[in-house]
Design an enzyme around this catalytic site. Structure first.
Site, PDB file in Angstrom:
ATOM      1  N   GLY A 256       0.797  -1.217   0.000  1.00 28.29           N
ATOM      2  CA  GLY A 256       0.000   0.000   0.000  1.00 28.29           C
ATOM      3  C   GLY A 256       0.831   1.269   0.000  1.00 28.29           C
ATOM      4  O   GLY A 256       2.064   1.261   0.093  1.00 28.29           O
ATOM      5  N   HIS A 257       0.120   2.398  -0.076  1.00 31.51           N
ATOM      6  CA  HIS A 257       0.812   3.693  -0.159  1.00 31.51           C
ATOM      7  C   HIS A 257       1.556   4.020   1.133  1.00 31.51           C
ATOM      8  O   HIS A 257       1.168   3.627   2.227  1.00 31.51           O
ATOM      9  CB  HIS A 257      -0.169   4.815  -0.529  1.00 31.51           C
ATOM     10  CG  HIS A 257      -1.280   5.039   0.444  1.00 31.51           C
ATOM     11  ND1 HIS A 257      -2.425   5.723   0.110  1.00 31.51           N
ATOM     12  CD2 HIS A 257      -1.445   4.676   1.738  1.00 31.51           C
ATOM     13  CE1 HIS A 257      -3.227   5.784   1.162  1.00 31.51           C
ATOM     14  NE2 HIS A 257      -2.650   5.148   2.151  1.00 31.51           N
ATOM     15  N   ASN A 258       2.679   4.723   0.955  1.00 31.84           N
ATOM     16  CA  ASN A 258       3.525   5.196   2.064  1.00 31.84           C
ATOM     17  C   ASN A 258       4.238   4.071   2.809  1.00 31.84           C
ATOM     18  O   ASN A 258       4.872   4.320   3.847  1.00 31.84           O
ATOM     19  CB  ASN A 258       2.727   6.011   3.085  1.00 31.84           C
ATOM     20  CG  ASN A 258       2.143   7.286   2.521  1.00 31.84           C
ATOM     21  OD1 ASN A 258       2.478   7.695   1.409  1.00 31.84           O
ATOM     22  ND2 ASN A 258       1.257   7.921   3.269  1.00 31.84           N
TER      23      ASN A 258
END
Length: 352
Positions: A256-258
Protein backbone atom coordinates in the site's frame (compact mmCIF):
# COMPACT_ATOMS: atom_id res chain seq x y z
CA UNK A 1 4.70 -32.74 -29.22
CA UNK A 2 8.37 -31.89 -28.93
CA UNK A 3 10.03 -31.66 -25.52
CA UNK A 4 12.17 -28.49 -25.57
CA UNK A 5 14.93 -27.73 -23.08
CA UNK A 6 14.70 -24.03 -22.22
CA UNK A 7 18.17 -23.81 -20.68
CA UNK A 8 21.08 -25.21 -22.66
CA UNK A 9 22.98 -28.17 -21.15
CA UNK A 10 26.41 -27.35 -19.72
CA UNK A 11 29.73 -28.90 -20.62
CA UNK A 12 30.92 -31.61 -18.20
CA UNK A 13 32.81 -30.13 -15.25
CA UNK A 14 35.20 -31.77 -12.79
CA UNK A 15 34.17 -31.94 -9.14
CA UNK A 16 37.45 -30.26 -8.16
CA UNK A 17 36.27 -27.21 -10.10
CA UNK A 18 32.83 -27.40 -8.52
CA UNK A 19 34.43 -27.51 -5.07
CA UNK A 20 36.35 -24.32 -5.88
CA UNK A 21 33.19 -22.57 -7.07
CA UNK A 22 31.23 -23.33 -3.88
CA UNK A 23 34.17 -23.22 -1.42
CA UNK A 24 33.69 -26.87 -0.54
CA UNK A 25 35.92 -29.91 -0.09
CA UNK A 26 35.94 -33.55 -1.16
CA UNK A 27 36.63 -35.71 1.93
CA UNK A 28 36.59 -38.97 -0.08
CA UNK A 29 38.46 -37.56 -3.05
CA UNK A 30 36.95 -37.77 -6.52
CA UNK A 31 38.05 -34.36 -7.78
CA UNK A 32 38.71 -35.83 -11.22
CA UNK A 33 35.13 -37.13 -11.52
CA UNK A 34 33.00 -35.10 -13.93
CA UNK A 35 29.34 -34.19 -13.72
CA UNK A 36 27.18 -33.23 -16.70
CA UNK A 37 23.72 -32.64 -15.21
CA UNK A 38 21.75 -31.61 -12.14
CA UNK A 39 18.70 -33.33 -10.70
CA UNK A 40 16.61 -33.92 -7.57
CA UNK A 41 17.80 -36.69 -5.27
CA UNK A 42 15.09 -39.14 -6.32
CA UNK A 43 15.45 -38.61 -10.07
CA UNK A 44 19.23 -38.41 -10.40
CA UNK A 45 21.22 -40.78 -12.56
CA UNK A 46 24.87 -41.31 -13.41
CA UNK A 47 26.53 -38.00 -14.27
CA UNK A 48 24.19 -35.87 -12.14
CA UNK A 49 25.07 -33.76 -9.12
CA UNK A 50 22.45 -33.26 -6.39
CA UNK A 51 22.27 -31.57 -2.99
CA UNK A 52 21.02 -32.69 0.41
CA UNK A 53 20.02 -30.30 3.21
CA UNK A 54 16.92 -31.69 4.96
CA UNK A 55 17.13 -34.77 7.24
CA UNK A 56 13.56 -35.63 6.22
CA UNK A 57 15.00 -36.92 2.95
CA UNK A 58 17.69 -39.20 4.42
CA UNK A 59 15.93 -42.32 3.04
CA UNK A 60 15.97 -40.77 -0.43
CA UNK A 61 19.65 -39.86 -0.09
CA UNK A 62 20.41 -43.50 0.75
CA UNK A 63 19.01 -44.66 -2.60
CA UNK A 64 20.11 -41.85 -4.93
CA UNK A 65 21.85 -42.83 -8.16
CA UNK A 66 23.64 -39.48 -8.51
CA UNK A 67 27.36 -39.21 -9.18
CA UNK A 68 27.92 -36.51 -6.55
CA UNK A 69 26.05 -34.81 -3.72
CA UNK A 70 26.60 -31.42 -2.07
CA UNK A 71 26.09 -32.04 1.64
CA UNK A 72 26.86 -30.59 5.08
CA UNK A 73 29.75 -32.18 6.95
CA UNK A 74 27.44 -33.64 9.58
CA UNK A 75 25.66 -35.66 6.88
CA UNK A 76 28.67 -36.61 4.75
CA UNK A 77 28.78 -40.15 6.17
CA UNK A 78 25.16 -40.66 5.03
CA UNK A 79 26.12 -40.32 1.38
CA UNK A 80 26.06 -43.85 -0.08
CA UNK A 81 29.09 -45.61 -1.52
CA UNK A 82 29.54 -44.79 -5.17
CA UNK A 83 28.35 -41.20 -4.69
CA UNK A 84 31.02 -38.53 -4.18
CA UNK A 85 30.22 -36.21 -1.24
CA UNK A 86 31.10 -32.56 -1.72
CA UNK A 87 31.03 -30.93 1.71
CA UNK A 88 29.86 -27.32 2.01
CA UNK A 89 29.01 -25.21 5.06
CA UNK A 90 25.61 -24.30 3.60
CA UNK A 91 24.55 -26.90 1.01
CA UNK A 92 21.55 -24.96 -0.32
CA UNK A 93 23.59 -21.79 -0.76
CA UNK A 94 26.32 -23.82 -2.48
CA UNK A 95 23.67 -25.33 -4.77
CA UNK A 96 22.51 -21.84 -5.71
CA UNK A 97 26.08 -20.78 -6.47
CA UNK A 98 26.61 -23.86 -8.62
CA UNK A 99 23.42 -23.40 -10.64
CA UNK A 100 24.31 -19.75 -11.26
CA UNK A 101 27.61 -20.91 -12.74
CA UNK A 102 26.09 -23.68 -14.85
CA UNK A 103 23.00 -21.80 -16.03
CA UNK A 104 23.87 -18.08 -16.11
CA UNK A 105 20.96 -17.36 -18.46
CA UNK A 106 18.52 -18.34 -15.71
CA UNK A 107 19.58 -15.47 -13.46
CA UNK A 108 17.45 -12.94 -15.34
CA UNK A 109 14.20 -13.34 -17.28
CA UNK A 110 15.01 -14.39 -20.82
CA UNK A 111 13.97 -12.50 -23.93
CA UNK A 112 10.35 -13.09 -24.91
CA UNK A 113 10.79 -12.16 -28.56
CA UNK A 114 13.55 -11.92 -31.11
CA UNK A 115 14.97 -8.51 -30.24
CA UNK A 116 18.48 -9.38 -29.09
CA UNK A 117 19.59 -5.75 -28.97
CA UNK A 118 18.18 -2.32 -29.63
CA UNK A 119 14.58 -1.28 -30.01
CA UNK A 120 11.97 -3.38 -31.74
CA UNK A 121 10.28 -1.59 -34.65
CA UNK A 122 7.02 -2.61 -33.01
CA UNK A 123 7.77 -0.70 -29.79
CA UNK A 124 6.65 2.87 -29.19
CA UNK A 125 9.24 5.25 -27.70
CA UNK A 126 8.38 8.89 -27.07
CA UNK A 127 10.78 11.29 -28.74
CA UNK A 128 11.62 12.93 -25.40
CA UNK A 129 12.53 9.65 -23.66
CA UNK A 130 16.24 9.09 -23.01
CA UNK A 131 17.64 5.57 -23.43
CA UNK A 132 21.31 4.80 -22.89
CA UNK A 133 23.22 2.57 -25.28
CA UNK A 134 22.52 -1.11 -24.79
CA UNK A 135 18.86 -0.81 -23.80
CA UNK A 136 16.58 -3.45 -25.32
CA UNK A 137 12.90 -2.71 -25.87
CA UNK A 138 10.76 -5.58 -27.12
CA UNK A 139 7.70 -5.50 -29.36
CA UNK A 140 4.60 -3.78 -28.05
CA UNK A 141 6.37 -1.95 -25.22
CA UNK A 142 5.63 1.73 -24.63
CA UNK A 143 8.09 4.22 -23.17
CA UNK A 144 6.51 7.55 -22.25
CA UNK A 145 7.64 11.17 -22.32
CA UNK A 146 10.77 12.14 -20.37
CA UNK A 147 11.35 8.55 -19.20
CA UNK A 148 14.98 7.52 -18.68
CA UNK A 149 16.36 3.99 -19.00
CA UNK A 150 19.93 2.90 -18.21
CA UNK A 151 22.23 0.70 -20.28
CA UNK A 152 21.83 -3.07 -20.12
CA UNK A 153 18.16 -2.85 -19.19
CA UNK A 154 15.57 -4.92 -21.07
CA UNK A 155 11.95 -3.82 -21.37
CA UNK A 156 9.95 -6.90 -22.31
CA UNK A 157 6.98 -7.20 -24.61
CA UNK A 158 3.95 -4.98 -23.92
CA UNK A 159 5.43 -3.36 -20.82
CA UNK A 160 4.52 0.29 -20.20
CA UNK A 161 7.03 2.79 -18.82
CA UNK A 162 5.12 5.92 -17.84
CA UNK A 163 6.04 9.55 -18.23
CA UNK A 164 9.07 10.61 -16.22
CA UNK A 165 9.85 7.14 -14.87
CA UNK A 166 13.53 6.50 -14.17
CA UNK A 167 15.04 3.00 -14.54
CA UNK A 168 18.67 2.24 -13.76
CA UNK A 169 21.13 -0.07 -15.44
CA UNK A 170 21.01 -3.84 -16.00
CA UNK A 171 17.35 -4.13 -15.01
CA UNK A 172 14.58 -6.29 -16.45
CA UNK A 173 10.99 -5.09 -16.69
CA UNK A 174 8.77 -8.07 -17.44
CA UNK A 175 6.04 -8.43 -20.02
CA UNK A 176 2.85 -6.45 -19.33
CA UNK A 177 4.41 -4.65 -16.36
CA UNK A 178 3.29 -1.06 -15.85
CA UNK A 179 5.49 1.53 -14.13
CA UNK A 180 4.17 4.98 -13.22
CA UNK A 181 5.59 7.62 -10.86
CA UNK A 182 8.46 5.24 -10.12
CA UNK A 183 12.24 5.47 -9.68
CA UNK A 184 14.10 2.18 -10.12
CA UNK A 185 17.72 1.51 -9.18
CA UNK A 186 20.26 -0.80 -10.82
CA UNK A 187 19.99 -4.58 -11.32
CA UNK A 188 16.30 -4.66 -10.45
CA UNK A 189 14.09 -7.48 -11.77
CA UNK A 190 10.36 -6.84 -12.14
CA UNK A 191 8.58 -9.97 -13.32
CA UNK A 192 5.58 -10.01 -15.71
CA UNK A 193 2.51 -8.12 -14.64
CA UNK A 194 4.13 -6.03 -11.90
CA UNK A 195 2.38 -2.68 -11.44
CA UNK A 196 4.00 0.18 -9.55
CA UNK A 197 3.05 3.78 -8.93
CA UNK A 198 -0.70 3.58 -9.38
CA UNK A 199 -2.96 5.43 -6.92
CA UNK A 200 -2.86 4.33 -3.33
CA UNK A 201 -6.25 3.47 -1.85
CA UNK A 202 -7.10 6.78 -0.18
CA UNK A 203 -10.61 8.10 0.45
CA UNK A 204 -12.11 10.47 2.99
CA UNK A 205 -15.21 8.44 3.78
CA UNK A 206 -18.52 9.91 4.84
CA UNK A 207 -22.27 9.34 4.69
CA UNK A 208 -22.58 11.51 1.58
CA UNK A 209 -19.95 9.55 -0.35
CA UNK A 210 -16.23 8.90 -0.38
CA UNK A 211 -13.96 11.78 -1.38
CA UNK A 212 -10.85 10.71 -3.28
CA UNK A 213 -7.62 11.87 -1.61
CA UNK A 214 -4.99 12.79 -4.22
CA UNK A 215 -1.91 10.54 -4.08
CA UNK A 216 1.10 12.74 -4.90
CA UNK A 217 4.04 10.59 -3.79
CA UNK A 218 6.27 8.20 -5.73
CA UNK A 219 7.55 4.63 -5.60
CA UNK A 220 11.29 4.24 -5.04
CA UNK A 221 12.80 0.81 -5.72
CA UNK A 222 16.44 0.57 -4.70
CA UNK A 223 19.24 -1.54 -6.19
CA UNK A 224 19.08 -5.33 -6.49
CA UNK A 225 15.38 -5.66 -5.66
CA UNK A 226 13.38 -8.48 -7.26
CA UNK A 227 9.57 -8.33 -7.44
CA UNK A 228 7.44 -11.32 -8.48
CA UNK A 229 4.71 -11.56 -11.08
CA UNK A 230 1.48 -9.61 -10.61
CA UNK A 231 2.65 -7.80 -7.49
CA UNK A 232 1.37 -4.24 -7.02
CA UNK A 233 3.11 -1.32 -5.31
CA UNK A 234 1.02 1.81 -4.75
CA UNK A 235 2.63 5.22 -4.90
CA UNK A 236 2.75 7.31 -1.75
CA UNK A 237 -0.01 9.65 -0.72
CA UNK A 238 2.08 12.48 0.74
CA UNK A 239 5.48 10.77 0.88
CA UNK A 240 7.20 8.01 -1.06
CA UNK A 241 6.58 4.27 -0.97
CA UNK A 242 10.07 2.75 -0.63
CA UNK A 243 11.44 -0.75 -1.23
CA UNK A 244 14.95 -1.10 0.14
CA UNK A 245 18.08 -2.50 -1.44
CA UNK A 246 18.24 -6.26 -1.97
CA UNK A 247 14.66 -6.96 -0.91
CA UNK A 248 12.98 -9.96 -2.57
CA UNK A 249 9.20 -9.96 -3.06
CA UNK A 250 7.21 -12.95 -4.30
CA UNK A 251 4.23 -13.09 -6.68
CA UNK A 252 0.85 -11.50 -5.97
CA UNK A 253 1.86 -9.22 -3.11
CA UNK A 254 0.02 -5.94 -2.40
CA UNK A 255 2.03 -3.04 -0.99
CA UNK A 256 0.00 0.00 0.00
CA UNK A 257 0.81 3.69 -0.16
CA UNK A 258 3.52 5.20 2.06
CA UNK A 259 4.85 1.75 3.00
CA UNK A 260 8.57 1.68 3.78
CA UNK A 261 10.32 -1.66 3.35
CA UNK A 262 13.92 -1.88 4.50
CA UNK A 263 16.94 -3.58 2.98
CA UNK A 264 17.14 -7.32 2.31
CA UNK A 265 13.61 -8.16 3.42
CA UNK A 266 11.84 -11.30 2.18
CA UNK A 267 8.11 -11.13 1.46
CA UNK A 268 6.39 -14.34 0.34
CA UNK A 269 3.37 -14.59 -1.96
CA UNK A 270 -0.09 -13.15 -1.29
CA UNK A 271 1.08 -10.87 1.52
CA UNK A 272 -0.86 -7.63 1.94
CA UNK A 273 0.85 -4.62 3.56
CA UNK A 274 -1.47 -1.74 4.40
CA UNK A 275 -0.60 1.91 3.99
CA UNK A 276 2.09 3.61 6.08
CA UNK A 277 3.42 0.36 7.57
CA UNK A 278 7.18 0.10 8.07
CA UNK A 279 9.33 -3.00 7.74
CA UNK A 280 12.86 -2.49 8.99
CA UNK A 281 15.87 -4.28 7.45
CA UNK A 282 15.94 -8.10 7.14
CA UNK A 283 12.27 -8.66 7.98
CA UNK A 284 10.70 -11.90 6.65
CA UNK A 285 6.94 -12.24 6.08
CA UNK A 286 5.43 -15.68 5.44
CA UNK A 287 2.84 -16.20 2.71
CA UNK A 288 -0.70 -14.83 3.02
CA UNK A 289 0.23 -12.63 5.97
CA UNK A 290 -1.57 -9.32 6.45
CA UNK A 291 0.07 -6.23 7.96
CA UNK A 292 -2.10 -3.47 9.39
CA UNK A 293 -1.42 0.13 8.44
CA UNK A 294 0.88 2.34 10.53
CA UNK A 295 2.61 -0.53 12.36
CA UNK A 296 6.37 -1.10 12.51
CA UNK A 297 8.00 -4.53 12.24
CA UNK A 298 11.47 -4.34 13.75
CA UNK A 299 14.76 -5.30 12.17
CA UNK A 300 15.20 -9.03 11.60
CA UNK A 301 11.73 -9.98 12.80
CA UNK A 302 10.04 -13.03 11.26
CA UNK A 303 6.28 -13.43 10.81
CA UNK A 304 4.82 -16.90 10.21
CA UNK A 305 2.60 -17.58 7.21
CA UNK A 306 -1.13 -16.75 7.38
CA UNK A 307 -0.69 -14.32 10.27
CA UNK A 308 -2.18 -10.88 10.89
CA UNK A 309 0.11 -8.19 12.30
CA UNK A 310 -2.03 -5.68 14.17
CA UNK A 311 0.58 -4.01 16.39
CA UNK A 312 4.28 -3.19 16.36
CA UNK A 313 6.67 -6.16 16.41
CA UNK A 314 10.02 -5.86 18.24
CA UNK A 315 13.32 -6.29 16.40
CA UNK A 316 14.41 -9.90 16.10
CA UNK A 317 11.08 -11.31 17.27
CA UNK A 318 9.30 -14.35 15.84
CA UNK A 319 5.54 -13.88 15.66
CA UNK A 320 2.61 -15.84 14.28
CA UNK A 321 -1.14 -16.23 14.52
CA UNK A 322 -4.26 -14.06 14.28
CA UNK A 323 -3.57 -11.60 15.74
CA UNK A 324 0.18 -12.21 15.54
CA UNK A 325 1.93 -12.78 18.87
CA UNK A 326 5.26 -14.30 20.00
CA UNK A 327 5.47 -17.83 18.63
CA UNK A 328 5.86 -19.44 22.07
CA UNK A 329 2.60 -17.85 23.18
CA UNK A 330 0.95 -18.79 19.87
CA UNK A 331 2.04 -22.44 20.11
CA UNK A 332 0.87 -22.62 23.73
CA UNK A 333 -2.56 -21.32 22.71
CA UNK A 334 -2.78 -23.90 19.91
CA UNK A 335 -1.87 -26.75 22.28
CA UNK A 336 -4.37 -25.53 24.88
CA UNK A 337 -7.15 -25.39 22.29
CA UNK A 338 -6.24 -28.86 21.05
CA UNK A 339 -6.43 -30.25 24.59
CA UNK A 340 -9.79 -28.55 25.22
CA UNK A 341 -11.13 -29.96 21.95
CA UNK A 342 -9.95 -33.46 22.83
CA UNK A 343 -11.45 -33.17 26.30
CA UNK A 344 -14.74 -32.08 24.77
CA UNK A 345 -14.66 -34.97 22.31
CA UNK A 346 -13.95 -37.37 25.18
CA UNK A 347 -16.89 -36.06 27.17
CA UNK A 348 -19.16 -36.53 24.19
CA UNK A 349 -17.99 -40.15 23.78
CA UNK A 350 -18.61 -40.83 27.47
CA UNK A 351 -22.21 -39.60 27.13
CA UNK A 352 -22.71 -41.86 24.13
Amino acid sequence: MSDPCFFAPFEPVALATVAEWVTGDLPRGGGEVQVSGVAPLEDASAGDIVFFDNPKYLPVLATTSATACIVARKHADKVPEGVVPLVADQPYKAWAQLLARLYPASMRPVALEGTASGISPHARIDASARLEAGVVVEAGAVVGPEAEIGSGTRIQANAVIGAGVRIGRDCTVGANAVLQHTLVGDRVILHPGVCTGQDGFGFAMGPGGHLKVPQIGRVIIQNDVEIGANTTVDRGANRDTIIGEGTKIDNQVQIGHNVVIGRHCVIVSQVGISGSATLEDYVALGGQTGVRGHVTIGMGAQIAAVSVVEADVPAGARYGGVPAKPVKVWFREIMTLAKLAERGAGSARDKD
